[in-house]
Design an enzyme around this catalytic site. Structure first.
Site, PDB file in Angstrom:
ATOM      1  N   MET A 409      43.528  32.431  37.225  1.00  0.00           N
ATOM      2  CA  MET A 409      43.474  34.027  37.132  1.00  0.00           C
ATOM      3  C   MET A 409      43.028  34.549  35.732  1.00  0.00           C
ATOM      4  O   MET A 409      43.300  33.657  34.649  1.00  0.00           O
ATOM      5  CB  MET A 409      44.887  34.710  37.234  1.00  0.00           C
ATOM      6  CG  MET A 409      45.997  34.353  36.489  1.00  0.00           C
ATOM      7  SD  MET A 409      47.500  35.198  36.716  1.00  0.00           S
ATOM      8  CE  MET A 409      47.688  34.820  38.309  1.00  0.00           C
ATOM      9  N   CYS A 410      42.248  35.674  35.643  1.00  0.00           N
ATOM     10  CA  CYS A 410      42.063  36.247  34.291  1.00  0.00           C
ATOM     11  C   CYS A 410      42.319  37.661  34.519  1.00  0.00           C
ATOM     12  O   CYS A 410      43.662  38.169  34.855  1.00  0.00           O
ATOM     13  CB  CYS A 410      40.641  35.857  33.958  1.00  0.00           C
ATOM     14  SG  CYS A 410      39.246  36.499  35.018  1.00  0.00           S
ATOM     15  N   GLY A 411      41.330  38.579  34.223  1.00  0.00           N
ATOM     16  CA  GLY A 411      41.566  40.066  34.421  1.00  0.00           C
ATOM     17  C   GLY A 411      41.109  40.496  35.793  1.00  0.00           C
ATOM     18  O   GLY A 411      41.585  41.251  36.487  1.00  0.00           O
TER      19      GLY A 411
END
Length: 453
Positions: A409-411
């Protein structure tokens, strides 16, 4: 003010701003022009101007300067610090030197800290100071980092930065502040900040100015420093030597799928710039995902080698010029071609391709969560128990990760797909990418985000 406000040309990907000052007689001053001059040329054309002066505030680490290009194509005079020892024709300036712009004057102010030879430029209308181009010294709501010249000199340069900023803050309140680095820059500008300001506003509201003394300022500045792309180590010297001159139109050949497969086997990188869903559906085995968007250039410089051939895979409606010029801004002249016919041609040729699972947030307590955002983002709020490895460190860390079910995950998903493509290239086979961010995952799993390390 007897002249128009400078035209601000914002590079959202690098977080920087170049400026054009109309000198009132058909000529213009360009400050910190980027090597990608397309937006500047559009602004000049719209105003009927030509560049007479190209001024660099410092030896940039995050982009290649366009000043030498303007000297070649527009006969502009390059203004820069004499202490920078540039290896191409320029007018070397020292603290207090002035340049007559034809009614306006430009005064060099020695403001070391971000770099040794850093100059700010005070623009004067007669004897009245109207604005100061602060480059990487005083920023809006911050000051620029001081660890790029030599990590061992970070504190020394932070102390120089303190003195430089204090000097700038002695200017009158109404003087405009026109910095180069802004929101999105890895040179320490805060997210969401305005691009320009005034001396009075910065004296009153810049958080680093609230430090009680020089020692506190230095501590606060050094503690705020995050990571930065490895190409920062090369571009200062490249700007000193002078970037190679480029044609107005960049070009690369289209390559057949077998030709692309052959250069990949010989060590080339297949760079897939398509959107995340397209890459997830199918991509050449071993391809690196960096979606084309404003932040493309920073992640190209972080994840792809500058000294290995690169072949681009794109959608038909994606702008190849944008890929090439973003790459050129940071000295990536190693893009040798693009895949003719795109991914459809690759799969039609029965060459190796794979897909990547793109998953929605859902209850999944047994899966490993890998958060690849920057440290400050992670510390502001992350999923409990998440493993944190910044995207720039994924390649080095990949061999230490067991091949276990993992959601990255990131943003929003773009950086996470880049990380997943690197992990897949290192043999991890149970990787999926979250379509969303930590908030969605925590909510789906009945959690609250945690802050801190």
């Amino acid at each position: 003010m007897s002249f128009p406000e400078p035209v601000t040309l914002v590079d959202k990907g690098l977080g920087n701003t170049s400026y054009l000052v109309d000198l009132g007689d058909g000529r213009a001053l360009a400050v910190d022009p980027c090597r990608d001059l397309r937006a500047m040329r559009d602004a000049l054309s719209a105003r009927g101007l030509r560049v007479a002066f190209g001024a660099d505030t410092h030896l940039h680490a995050d982009f290649l300067s366009g000043a030498r290009q303007l000297a070649s194509t527009d006969s502009a005079s390059v203004l820069a610090s004499a202490a920078g020892d540039r290896k191409f024709d320029h007018t070397g300036l020292r603290d207090g030197d002035e340049i007559d712009l034809g009614g306006l004057r430009l005064r060099a102010l020695g403001t070391p800290g971000h770099t040794d030879e850093h100059l700010s430029y005070l623009l004067l209308d007669g004897d009245r100071p109207v604005g100061v181009f602060t480059g990487g010294s005083l920023l809006v709501g911050a000051v620029a980092r001081t660890d790029l010249v030599d990590p061992a000199r970070t504190e020394e340069l932070a102390r120089a930065q303190y003195r430089s900023v204090r000097r700038l803050l002695e200017l009158p309140d109404e003087v405009a502040v026109w910095p180069t680095h802004g929101a999105g820059s890895f040179c320490s500008a805060p997210a969401g900040a305005e691009r320009t300001s005034t001396i009075g506003a910065e004296r009153a509201g810049n958080p680093v100015m609230r430090a009680r003394d020089e020692d506190a300022f230095v501590t606060e500045l050094i503690d705020s420093l995050g990571t930065y792309p490895p190409y920062f180590h090369r571009l200062g010297e490249a700007n000193r030597r002078g970037p190679a001159l480029l044609p107005r139109k960049l070009h690369i050949p289209a390559m057949t799928p077998p030709a692309v497969a052959a250069v990949q086997a010989a060590g080339a990188t297949i760079l897939d710039v398509r959107p995340v869903p397209s890459f997830a559906a199918a991509h050449p085995t071993g391809a690196l995902s960096i979606p084309l968007r404003p932040a493309f250039v920073s992640w190209l410089g972080w994840l792809a080698a500058h000294d290995r051939p690169i072949v681009v895979v794109r959608e038909p409606d994606q702008d190849l010029d944008e890929v090439l010029w973003q790459a050129a801004k940071i000295g990536y002249e190693n893009i040798v071609g693009e895949l003719a016919g795109g991914i459809d041609a690759w799969t039609a040729a029965s060459l190796p391709s794979i897909s990547m699972a793109l998953t929605e947030a859902s209850p999944n307590p047994g899966i490993r969560v890998l958060d690849i955002r920057q440290r400050a983002e992670y510390q502001a709020g992350h999923v409990p128990g998440a493993v944190h490895i910044e995207l720039g460190d994924i390649a080095e860390a990949a061999d230490r990760l067991a091949d276990a079910p993992t959601v990255v995950m990131c943003g929003h998903g773009e950086r996470a797909m880049g990380a997943a493509s690197i992990l897949a290239g290192h043999g991890l086979t149970q990787v999926s990418v979250l379509d969303g961010g930590p908030e969605e995952w925590a909510e789906a799993n009945g959690q609250r985000l945690e802050s801190g390390p």
